[in-house]
Write a protein that holds these residues in place. Sequence first.
Motif, PDB file in Angstrom:
ATOM      1  N   CYS A  32       0.053  -9.232  -0.876  1.00  0.00           N
ATOM      2  CA  CYS A  32       0.550  -8.661   0.377  1.00  0.00           C
ATOM      3  C   CYS A  32       1.066  -9.752   1.315  1.00  0.00           C
ATOM      4  O   CYS A  32       2.139  -9.624   1.904  1.00  0.00           O
ATOM      5  CB  CYS A  32      -0.541  -7.850   1.074  1.00  0.00           C
ATOM      6  N   GLY A  90       2.419  -4.369   3.215  1.00  0.00           N
ATOM      7  CA  GLY A  90       1.076  -3.848   3.418  1.00  0.00           C
ATOM      8  C   GLY A  90       0.457  -3.365   2.121  1.00  0.00           C
ATOM      9  O   GLY A  90       1.121  -3.260   1.079  1.00  0.00           O
ATOM     10  N   ARG A  91      -0.830  -3.048   2.190  1.00  0.00           N
ATOM     11  CA  ARG A  91      -1.548  -2.573   0.998  1.00  0.00           C
ATOM     12  C   ARG A  91      -0.974  -1.243   0.493  1.00  0.00           C
ATOM     13  O   ARG A  91      -0.979  -0.974  -0.701  1.00  0.00           O
ATOM     14  CB  ARG A  91      -3.038  -2.441   1.293  1.00  0.00           C
ATOM     15  N   THR A  92      -0.459  -0.416   1.411  1.00  0.00           N
ATOM     16  CA  THR A  92       0.119   0.866   0.994  1.00  0.00           C
ATOM     17  C   THR A  92       1.357   0.632   0.140  1.00  0.00           C
ATOM     18  O   THR A  92       1.541   1.283  -0.893  1.00  0.00           O
ATOM     19  CB  THR A  92       0.467   1.733   2.217  1.00  0.00           C
ATOM     20  N   THR A  93       2.193  -0.313   0.557  1.00  0.00           N
ATOM     21  CA  THR A  93       3.384  -0.639  -0.233  1.00  0.00           C
ATOM     22  C   THR A  93       2.983  -1.181  -1.586  1.00  0.00           C
ATOM     23  O   THR A  93       3.552  -0.781  -2.615  1.00  0.00           O
ATOM     24  CB  THR A  93       4.258  -1.670   0.510  1.00  0.00           C
ATOM     25  N   TRP A 100       0.275  -0.516  -3.199  1.00  0.00           N
ATOM     26  CA  TRP A 100      -0.237   0.632  -3.952  1.00  0.00           C
ATOM     27  C   TRP A 100       0.934   1.407  -4.571  1.00  0.00           C
ATOM     28  O   TRP A 100       0.879   1.800  -5.734  1.00  0.00           O
ATOM     29  CB  TRP A 100      -1.061   1.534  -3.032  1.00  0.00           C
ATOM     30  N   HIS A 101       2.002   1.627  -3.782  1.00  0.00           N
ATOM     31  CA  HIS A 101       3.181   2.330  -4.307  1.00  0.00           C
ATOM     32  C   HIS A 101       3.849   1.530  -5.422  1.00  0.00           C
ATOM     33  O   HIS A 101       4.301   2.104  -6.416  1.00  0.00           O
ATOM     34  CB  HIS A 101       4.196   2.627  -3.202  1.00  0.00           C
ATOM     35  N   ASN A 149       1.570   2.218  -8.449  1.00  0.00           N
ATOM     36  CA  ASN A 149       1.491   3.591  -8.948  1.00  0.00           C
ATOM     37  C   ASN A 149       2.834   4.278  -9.174  1.00  0.00           C
ATOM     38  O   ASN A 149       2.938   5.140 -10.042  1.00  0.00           O
ATOM     39  CB  ASN A 149       0.633   4.441  -8.014  1.00  0.00           C
TER      40      ASN A 149
END
Length: 82
Positions: A35, A41-44, A46-47, A50
Amino acid sequence: MTMTTAENIAATDTLLTDGAVSPPHDQLLTFAEVCKLCKVGRTTLWHWQNDYGLRVICIGGVKRVRLSDLQSFLQRHESGRP
């Protein structure tokens, strides 16, 4: 401000040439390191894992990303939207 893919690739190359990360390219990075390196960010992240196929290794329930896998991922998606 987010970095372009080319800037992300250059940043990972700089880590290797400046000695901040030592070869081999299979150095394992934490999610926090990825990151910070990619300025996402962690959400990006994660995307990326996944939805877009970033390879992640689980070791004892702890997730890591190989530097070489990150570089390959960034190169595959360099042309724009994955």
